[in-house]
Design a protein around this motif. Structure first.
Motif: not given
Length: 459
Positions: A172-176, A361-368, A377-378, A386-395
């Motif tokens: 997904x993407x946040x485009x705003x 697999x692509x529908x699973x949290x494991x892949x994402x 990536x979002x 949420x802890x998978x994201x590498x920084x607070x902004x992306x999280x």
């Protein structure tokens, strides 16, 4: 026939929910990252735990091809996801670089007897076209089970054609969002704007400090459509946005004139755009980002508009997300700030146990979670840690997207027939490039947009 009429009804945007999402982003996006928070990669290489790991079949001897238009770090990061699938199943997966327009690319591959097993389609309109051409195959029981467990109804519905589920929105993407060079803002005494008028004031403040305000990737037509959509959604409102997306109102409508006239307040000031219109029309998206965060406090531009995925390109510079590179929500032009989303869906073309397993697999949290850790990536998957994201902004961006549930507006050009909304050098992409070159010709561009839209929608 409207290419996405079956899905648009599901894209409900409750005004209050959009306001909550924009507010959450406004409160959180200026969070500072630590030295370890650079978005291009994390020190972690394994997936985070999100309950029990997905069970996949053994597929030794199976070969699969996956096609997508992704390049650079985005492609490299996705290949790491595919490598995990190979490790778990024994299958061999080859990534096939695709070109826009992707429907044309698929047509040539299918005509040559070499269709990829799975394709990542960036437009709901393209999914509909693939189904109409009898290329796409419905998801099987296991993929459906994983999808329904992990996705809100809205994200499921935009992957449907009729009653059948064809797409898994893996990305997904946040485009705003507007990203900015923090040092430039600090030196100029500029502040994060909340309204369009404040954005113009901020741009002038930055310009007066000796730095060009905006970097615009005019060589790629799609970012220009995103600029328009944010202005139009905020200014004209959700109802008009949906009507224009379905071509129920014409591009000659006064609301389109107002949005283009508003855009011209930035696009029409050559000193506000790095390289002027001619330079912008030769600047591709990755370079538009990197030139904003290269050169310390004297970059080629102070700000660049685009989605959360900009972080992949920021990672190619020395800037760190949250400290050197900061972000604010696209300012409101009308009553509320816009919230525009996009995404890429996995669609099966060659129905097999291997292709169905990959979709599962692509529908699973494991892949994402693998790609989330790598940055830029979002995922719309609500069960991604949420802890998978590498920084607070992306999280925070990810948490706000999931919290919005079904209440979002999908990218307008991605809803359109690909001939209008998704083809380089044609349709809306080309028309808005022409408008960037000559922002005084509002009526002329409106007429061209309407002519191209009418031809593509067939109405």
């Amino acid at each position: 026939m409207r290419s996405t009429s079956n899905t648009i009804r599901t894209r409900r945007t409750v005004k209050a929910a959009a306001t909550v999402l924009a507010g959450a982003l406004a409160l959180s996006l200026t969070a500072c990252g630590s030295d370890d928070d650079k978005s291009g990669g994390s020190q972690n290489t394994g997936t985070k735990a999100s309950g029990d790991a997905l069970t996949l079949p053994k597929l030794d001897g199976t070969t699969l091809e996956v096609a997508a238009v992704w390049t650079g770090p985005e492609q490299a990061n996705f290949k790491k996801v595919l490598a995990e699938f190979e490790k778990r199943t024994g299958a061999k997966v080859t990534f096939v670089p695709a070109q826009d327009p992707i429907i044309n690319f698929l047509g040539s591959k299918i005509a040559g007897g070499q269709p990829p097993d799975v394709v990542m389609l960036p437009q709901p309109g393209a999914i509909k076209q693939a189904v109409d051409k009898k290329w796409a195959k419905p998801l099987g029981a296991e993929a459906l089970k994983e999808l329904r467990k992990n996705y809100s109804q809205g994200w499921q519905d935009i992957g449907k054609v009729g009653a059948e589920q064809y797409g898994v929105y893996y990305k997904a993407a946040n485009k705003s969002l507007i990203w900015y060079n923090a040092k430039v803002f600090e030196n100029a005494g500029a502040t994060e704007p909340k309204t369009w008028d404040e954005l113009l004031t901020t741009a002038q403040t930055v310009y007066d400090s000796g730095v060009t305000p905006f970097s615009i990737p005019g060589a790629d037509g799609w970012p220009l459509t995103d600029w328009f959509e944010n202005v139009y959604l905020s200014q004209a409102g959700p109802e008009k946005y949906d009507q224009l997306a379905r071509h129920e109102i014409k591009w000659t409508d006064p609301s389109v004139k107002e949005a283009l006239t508003t855009l011209a307040q930035i696009w029409g000031k050559k000193d506000y755009v790095a390289g002027g219109a001619d330079g912008a029309l030769q600047t591709q998206f990755p370079n538009a980002v990197t030139q904003t965060f290269t050169g310390g406090d004297q970059p080629k531009a102070a700000m660049v508009y685009e989605g959360d995925f900009v972080q992949v390109n920021i990672a190619q510079t020395d800037a760190k997300v949250g400290t050197d590179a900061k972000v604010f929500p696209f300012p409101k032009v009308g009553d509320t700030a816009p919230v525009v989303s996009g995404g890429d869906a996995a669609v099966i073309l060659e129905d097999s146990a291997g292709a169905q397993a990959l979709a599962t697999f692509l529908a699973s949290p494991d892949a994402a979670e693998i790609q989330a850790e790598l940055g830029g990536y979002l995922s719309p998957n609500k069960n991604v840690d949420p802890a998978a994201y590498p920084n607070d902004v992306q999280r925070k961006i990810a948490e706000a997207l999931v919290a919005a549930g079904d209440d979002f507006r999908f990218d307008m050009s991605d809803q359109a027939p690909q001939a209008f909304g998704g083809t380089p050098g044609k349709g809306e992409w080309k028309d808005l490039q022409d408008f960037l070159k000559n922002p005084t010709d509002v009526a002329g561009i409106q007429a061209k947009l309407e002519s191209d839209a009418a031809a593509a929608y067939g109405n």
